[in-house]
Enzyme design. Structure first.
Site, PDB file in Angstrom:
ATOM      1  N   ASP A  47      53.608  88.965  -4.074  1.00 44.08           N
ATOM      2  CA  ASP A  47      53.155  90.306  -4.450  1.00 44.08           C
ATOM      3  C   ASP A  47      51.703  90.490  -4.011  1.00 44.08           C
ATOM      4  O   ASP A  47      50.922  89.538  -4.013  1.00 44.08           O
ATOM      5  CB  ASP A  47      53.246  90.474  -5.977  1.00 44.08           C
ATOM      6  CG  ASP A  47      53.017  91.906  -6.412  1.00 44.08           C
ATOM      7  OD1 ASP A  47      53.857  92.754  -6.062  1.00 44.08           O
ATOM      8  OD2 ASP A  47      52.001  92.194  -7.080  1.00 44.08           O
ATOM      9  N   TYR A  52      44.042  95.114  -4.389  1.00 45.77           N
ATOM     10  CA  TYR A  52      43.614  93.755  -4.748  1.00 45.77           C
ATOM     11  C   TYR A  52      42.650  93.216  -3.684  1.00 45.77           C
ATOM     12  O   TYR A  52      42.063  92.156  -3.874  1.00 45.77           O
ATOM     13  CB  TYR A  52      44.791  92.776  -4.868  1.00 45.77           C
ATOM     14  CG  TYR A  52      45.868  93.137  -5.865  1.00 45.77           C
ATOM     15  CD1 TYR A  52      45.671  94.135  -6.818  1.00 45.77           C
ATOM     16  CD2 TYR A  52      47.096  92.470  -5.867  1.00 45.77           C
ATOM     17  CE1 TYR A  52      46.681  94.466  -7.717  1.00 45.77           C
ATOM     18  CE2 TYR A  52      48.084  92.788  -6.775  1.00 45.77           C
ATOM     19  CZ  TYR A  52      47.883  93.790  -7.687  1.00 45.77           C
ATOM     20  OH  TYR A  52      48.880  94.104  -8.574  1.00 45.77           O
ATOM     21  N   LYS A  77      51.098  97.505  -1.879  1.00 50.67           N
ATOM     22  CA  LYS A  77      51.218  98.744  -2.664  1.00 50.67           C
ATOM     23  C   LYS A  77      50.205  99.784  -2.226  1.00 50.67           C
ATOM     24  O   LYS A  77      49.070  99.448  -1.885  1.00 50.67           O
ATOM     25  CB  LYS A  77      50.971  98.452  -4.165  1.00 50.67           C
ATOM     26  CG  LYS A  77      51.731  97.256  -4.702  1.00 50.67           C
ATOM     27  CD  LYS A  77      51.663  97.142  -6.215  1.00 50.67           C
ATOM     28  CE  LYS A  77      52.247  95.815  -6.664  1.00 50.67           C
ATOM     29  NZ  LYS A  77      51.249  94.748  -6.800  1.00 50.67           N
ATOM     30  N   HIS A 110      51.668 102.387  -6.174  1.00 45.19           N
ATOM     31  CA  HIS A 110      51.070 101.529  -7.210  1.00 45.19           C
ATOM     32  C   HIS A 110      51.103 102.169  -8.606  1.00 45.19           C
ATOM     33  O   HIS A 110      51.377 101.482  -9.591  1.00 45.19           O
ATOM     34  CB  HIS A 110      49.633 101.176  -6.798  1.00 45.19           C
ATOM     35  CG  HIS A 110      49.151  99.875  -7.352  1.00 45.19           C
ATOM     36  ND1 HIS A 110      48.264  99.062  -6.691  1.00 45.19           N
ATOM     37  CD2 HIS A 110      49.420  99.245  -8.511  1.00 45.19           C
ATOM     38  CE1 HIS A 110      48.031  97.981  -7.427  1.00 45.19           C
ATOM     39  NE2 HIS A 110      48.708  98.071  -8.531  1.00 45.19           N
TER      40      HIS A 110
HETATM   41  N1  LIG Z   1      51.849  97.025 -10.356  1.00 47.33           N
HETATM   42  C1  LIG Z   1      50.870  96.881 -11.195  1.00 47.33           C
HETATM   43  O1  LIG Z   1      50.336  97.870 -11.696  1.00 47.33           O
HETATM   44  C2  LIG Z   1      50.404  95.510 -11.570  1.00 47.33           C
HETATM   45  C3  LIG Z   1      49.507  95.342 -12.629  1.00 47.33           C
HETATM   46  C4  LIG Z   1      49.127  94.048 -12.964  1.00 47.33           C
HETATM   47  C5  LIG Z   1      49.610  92.965 -12.249  1.00 47.33           C
HETATM   48  N2  LIG Z   1      50.456  93.144 -11.184  1.00 47.33           N
HETATM   49  C6  LIG Z   1      50.989  91.994 -10.418  1.00 47.33           C
HETATM   50  O2  LIG Z   1      51.641  91.110 -11.325  1.00 47.33           O
HETATM   51  C7  LIG Z   1      51.112  89.806 -11.134  1.00 47.33           C
HETATM   52  C8  LIG Z   1      51.219  88.970 -12.394  1.00 47.33           C
HETATM   53  O3  LIG Z   1      50.508  89.568 -13.461  1.00 47.33           O
HETATM   54  P1  LIG Z   1      49.076  89.026 -13.970  1.00 47.33           P
HETATM   55  O4  LIG Z   1      48.404  88.270 -12.917  1.00 47.33           O
HETATM   56  O5  LIG Z   1      48.402  90.217 -14.529  1.00 47.33           O
HETATM   57  O6  LIG Z   1      49.445  88.122 -15.228  1.00 47.33           O
HETATM   58  P2  LIG Z   1      50.452  86.899 -15.517  1.00 47.33           P
HETATM   59  O7  LIG Z   1      51.137  86.467 -14.280  1.00 47.33           O
HETATM   60  O8  LIG Z   1      51.252  87.300 -16.703  1.00 47.33           O
HETATM   61  O9  LIG Z   1      49.443  85.784 -16.015  1.00 47.33           O
HETATM   62  C9  LIG Z   1      48.528  85.164 -15.150  1.00 47.33           C
HETATM   63  C10 LIG Z   1      47.670  84.230 -15.987  1.00 47.33           C
HETATM   64  O10 LIG Z   1      48.505  83.225 -16.561  1.00 47.33           O
HETATM   65  C11 LIG Z   1      48.007  81.927 -16.223  1.00 47.33           C
HETATM   66  N3  LIG Z   1      49.200  81.079 -16.040  1.00 47.33           N
HETATM   67  C12 LIG Z   1      50.123  81.159 -15.051  1.00 47.33           C
HETATM   68  N4  LIG Z   1      51.096  80.264 -15.237  1.00 47.33           N
HETATM   69  C13 LIG Z   1      50.808  79.604 -16.372  1.00 47.33           C
HETATM   70  C14 LIG Z   1      51.445  78.562 -17.087  1.00 47.33           C
HETATM   71  N5  LIG Z   1      52.578  78.018 -16.665  1.00 47.33           N
HETATM   72  N6  LIG Z   1      50.847  78.112 -18.231  1.00 47.33           N
HETATM   73  C15 LIG Z   1      49.685  78.644 -18.683  1.00 47.33           C
HETATM   74  N7  LIG Z   1      49.033  79.640 -18.041  1.00 47.33           N
HETATM   75  C16 LIG Z   1      49.598  80.117 -16.899  1.00 47.33           C
HETATM   76  C17 LIG Z   1      47.212  82.119 -14.959  1.00 47.33           C
HETATM   77  O11 LIG Z   1      46.190  81.168 -14.859  1.00 47.33           O
HETATM   78  P3  LIG Z   1      46.078  80.153 -13.582  1.00 47.33           P
HETATM   79  O12 LIG Z   1      45.996  80.985 -12.356  1.00 47.33           O
HETATM   80  O13 LIG Z   1      44.848  79.375 -13.882  1.00 47.33           O
HETATM   81  O14 LIG Z   1      47.333  79.305 -13.650  1.00 47.33           O
HETATM   82  C18 LIG Z   1      46.612  83.513 -15.184  1.00 47.33           C
HETATM   83  O15 LIG Z   1      45.475  83.426 -16.025  1.00 47.33           O
HETATM   84  C19 LIG Z   1      49.680  90.076 -10.675  1.00 47.33           C
HETATM   85  O16 LIG Z   1      49.071  88.919 -10.167  1.00 47.33           O
HETATM   86  C20 LIG Z   1      49.915  91.170  -9.698  1.00 47.33           C
HETATM   87  O17 LIG Z   1      50.423  90.638  -8.482  1.00 47.33           O
HETATM   88  C21 LIG Z   1      50.866  94.408 -10.860  1.00 47.33           C
END
Ligand SMILES: NC(=O)c1ccc[n+]([C@@H]2O[C@H](COP(=O)([O-])OP(=O)(O)OC[C@H]3O[C@@H](n4cnc5c(N)ncnc54)[C@H](OP(=O)(O)O)[C@@H]3O)[C@@H](O)[C@H]2O)c1
Length: 280
Positions: A47, A52, A77, A110
């Site tokens: 993604d 970003y 996006k 987005h």
């Molecule tokens: N379309 C939209 O509007 C939108 C909005 C927000 C996000 N997104 C996309 O969705 C993706 C994922 O969402 P997100 O990055 O917001 O949050 P997430 O994936 O729910 O959480 C990421 C966090 O969790 C930690 N983590 C990952 N695996 C883990 C595990 N097994 N145990 C403990 N901690 C863990 C990561 O730290 P480490 O990196 O240190 O492991 C990071 O701090 C984004 O990166 C982006 O690509 C899209």
């Protein structure tokens, strides 16, 4: 090492693995290393987003990885500020130039930004960009049913995917039901609640102990059993592998129910209600 990840077929025929890599905040050489590591561990769906500012990082990781481009599924996006037709077409091309890619597998609007009221125009640009071969599959993020309905009514084309905020504290039951009825695949953003209190939740911890899995693995398995594609972000190879390793156990109905019971109306991470919130 290769990990076999089940796949889902979208309404336009493209097939995606049920887990991909989120890349928000993965940038520069650290980002390239993290994304290359994920690809080598078996991630195929990546993604990204224009906003970003890491499409270049993603493209570089694609070139450095040992996996051929055609085996990878790269997403970007369109930002809110480029939703007029002409600007959208240029932004899609700019997205490709930034990544040094010839095409994106998936390109999403987005945010709907309903006050601006340009998302149908933007959608027409995605439809045309797909016809011209810039994109293989087109979808949206954060669209409410009323926004999805307008796309289909005014262009005749419905999105393959709607990427929405989805985690145990905000499980989007009604929105998911709508997607299911309209053959739109749900993709979960912040599937781990951005590592907030959900990772300390006692109910999920108990389930994790029972299965000898981590809380993150239980949550990602729950997404999978809901029928959603999830895109957990991790910069760490250990956690990337952990997040892929969820296909050797399953949650029973009562465990699914227990996790479903954790949702709350105010469970969004940052109160980003797409009816009001706008992002440019
Ligand atoms: N379309 C939209 O509007 C939108 C909005 C927000 C996000 N997104 C996309 O969705 C993706 C994922 O969402 P997100 O990055 O917001 O949050 P997430 O994936 O729910 O959480 C990421 C966090 O969790 C930690 N983590 C990952 N695996 C883990 C595990 N097994 N145990 C403990 N901690 C863990 C990561 O730290 P480490 O990196 O240190 O492991 C990071 O701090 C984004 O990166 C982006 O690509 C899209």
């Amino acid at each position: 090492m290769m990990n076999q990840v089940p796949e889902i077929t979208l309404n336009d025929g493209l097939t995606l693995p049920v887990i991909g890599l989120g890349t928000y905040k993965l940038k520069g050489s650290m980002g390239v290393n993290a994304i290359t590591s994920a690809i080598n561990l078996g991630y195929r769906l990546i993604d990204s987003a224009y906003n970003y500012e890491n499409e270049g990082t993603v493209g570089e990781a694609v070139r450095r990885s040992s996996v051929p481009r055609q085996d990878l599924l790269i997403t970007s996006k369109l930002p809110g500020r480029y939703q007029s037709y002409e600007l959208a077409i240029t932004a899609i091309q700019e997205s490709l130039y930034r990544a040094h890619l010839d095409y994106y597998d998936l390109y999403l609007i987005h945010w709907p930004n309903p006050k601006q009221d340009k998302y149908v125009e933007a959608w027409q640009a995605l439809i045309d960009a797909k016809k011209w071969g810039f994109i293989r599959s087109i979808g949206v993020c954060n669209f409410l049913p009323e926004h999805l309905e307008r796309l289909e009514k005014e262009t005749g084309v419905k999105p393959s995917i709607n990427q929405i905020e989805l985690h145990p504290f905000f499980n989007q039951g009604q929105q998911r039901k709508y997607h299911q009825e309209h053959h739109i695949i749900t993709e979960s953003w912040s599937p781990l609640g951005r590592a907030n209190a959900v990772l300390e939740n006692e109910t999920i911890k108990q389930i994790a102990n029972r299965h000898q899995k981590t809380v993150s693995q239980i949550i990602l398995r729950w997404h999978y059993q809901l029928g959603a594609i999830s895109i957990p972000k991790s910069a760490s190879p250990e956690r990337q592998l952990e997040n892929l390793s969820i296909f050797d156990f399953s949650l029973d109905e009562s465990e699914m129910k227990m996790i479903n019971g954790l949702t709350r109306p105010d469970g969004r991470l940052q109160n980003q209600d797409p009816a009001i919130y706008e992002e440019f």
